[in-house]
Design a protein around this motif. Structure first.
Motif, short mmCIF file in Angstrom:
data_model
loop_
_atom_site.label_atom_id
_atom_site.label_comp_id
_atom_site.label_asym_id
_atom_site.label_seq_id
_atom_site.Cartn_x
_atom_site.Cartn_y
_atom_site.Cartn_z
N THR A 177 -0.02 -1.95 -3.41
CA THR A 177 0.28 -0.83 -2.52
C THR A 177 1.72 -0.41 -2.75
O THR A 177 2.64 -1.22 -2.66
N TYR A 178 1.90 0.87 -3.08
CA TYR A 178 3.23 1.45 -3.24
C TYR A 178 3.61 2.12 -1.93
O TYR A 178 2.85 2.92 -1.40
N GLU A 179 4.80 1.82 -1.44
CA GLU A 179 5.35 2.56 -0.31
C GLU A 179 6.31 3.58 -0.91
O GLU A 179 7.27 3.23 -1.58
N VAL A 180 6.02 4.84 -0.68
CA VAL A 180 6.76 5.93 -1.33
C VAL A 180 7.39 6.82 -0.26
O VAL A 180 6.75 7.17 0.73
N THR A 181 8.65 7.18 -0.48
CA THR A 181 9.33 8.12 0.41
C THR A 181 9.81 9.31 -0.41
O THR A 181 9.92 9.25 -1.62
N GLY A 182 10.10 10.40 0.29
CA GLY A 182 10.71 11.56 -0.35
C GLY A 182 9.76 12.45 -1.13
O GLY A 182 10.22 13.28 -1.90
N SER B 102 6.89 7.88 5.09
CA SER B 102 6.43 7.05 3.98
C SER B 102 4.95 7.30 3.74
O SER B 102 4.19 7.56 4.67
N VAL B 103 4.58 7.21 2.49
CA VAL B 103 3.18 7.33 2.09
C VAL B 103 2.83 6.03 1.39
O VAL B 103 3.61 5.51 0.60
N PHE B 104 1.65 5.47 1.70
CA PHE B 104 1.20 4.25 1.07
C PHE B 104 0.06 4.59 0.11
O PHE B 104 -0.91 5.20 0.50
N ILE B 105 0.24 4.18 -1.15
CA ILE B 105 -0.72 4.51 -2.20
C ILE B 105 -1.25 3.23 -2.80
O ILE B 105 -0.48 2.38 -3.25
N THR C 283 10.30 8.40 -4.24
CA THR C 283 10.98 7.16 -4.57
C THR C 283 10.13 6.00 -4.07
O THR C 283 9.75 5.98 -2.90
N ILE C 284 9.86 5.06 -4.95
CA ILE C 284 9.10 3.88 -4.55
C ILE C 284 10.08 2.91 -3.91
O ILE C 284 11.04 2.47 -4.54
N VAL C 285 9.86 2.59 -2.64
CA VAL C 285 10.77 1.71 -1.92
C VAL C 285 10.23 0.29 -1.81
O VAL C 285 11.00 -0.64 -1.55
N ASN C 286 8.92 0.12 -2.01
CA ASN C 286 8.34 -1.20 -1.90
C ASN C 286 7.00 -1.26 -2.64
O ASN C 286 6.27 -0.27 -2.65
N ILE C 287 6.72 -2.40 -3.24
CA ILE C 287 5.44 -2.64 -3.88
C ILE C 287 4.91 -3.97 -3.38
O ILE C 287 5.61 -4.99 -3.45
N HIS C 288 3.67 -3.94 -2.85
CA HIS C 288 3.05 -5.16 -2.34
C HIS C 288 1.73 -5.40 -3.05
O HIS C 288 0.93 -4.46 -3.18
N PRO C 289 1.45 -6.64 -3.46
CA PRO C 289 0.11 -6.93 -3.99
C PRO C 289 -0.91 -6.95 -2.87
O PRO C 289 -0.59 -7.34 -1.74
#
Length: 79
Positions: free
Chosen positions: A21-26, A45-48, A68-74
């Motif tokens: 899961t990518y947490e994306v802002t902007g 934030s958008v979660f993809i 901008t990807i601010v976080n990546i979670h498996p």
């Protein structure tokens, strides 16, 4: 053989069943992401959800859209 093509499924490999899961802002709403099935807010934030084999491609797409990807979670397959 000529004319035959073997299809390789990503689900057969250990990495094929992994998702992140990518947490994306902007992200900006534009003609590129107008094709998405969800609206984009610049301030939120958008979660993809992204399969392992498309991570690099998705990072490039997010960058092209101004995000901008601010976080990546498996994502665990157990849950």
């Amino acid at each position: 053989m000529l004319g035959q093509m073997a299809t390789i499924s990503g689900a057969n490999s250990p990495s094929g069943s992994r998702f992140f899961t990518y947490e994306v802002t902007g992200l900006r709403q534009n003609e590129t992401n107008d094709k998405n099935k969800y609206p984009v807010r610049k301030s939120g934030s958008v979660f993809i959800k992204v399969p392992y084999n498309r991570m690099n491609e998705e990072m490039r797409r997010i960058t092209r859209m101004g995000g901008t990807i601010v976080n990546i979670h498996p994502i665990n397959s157990d849950s």
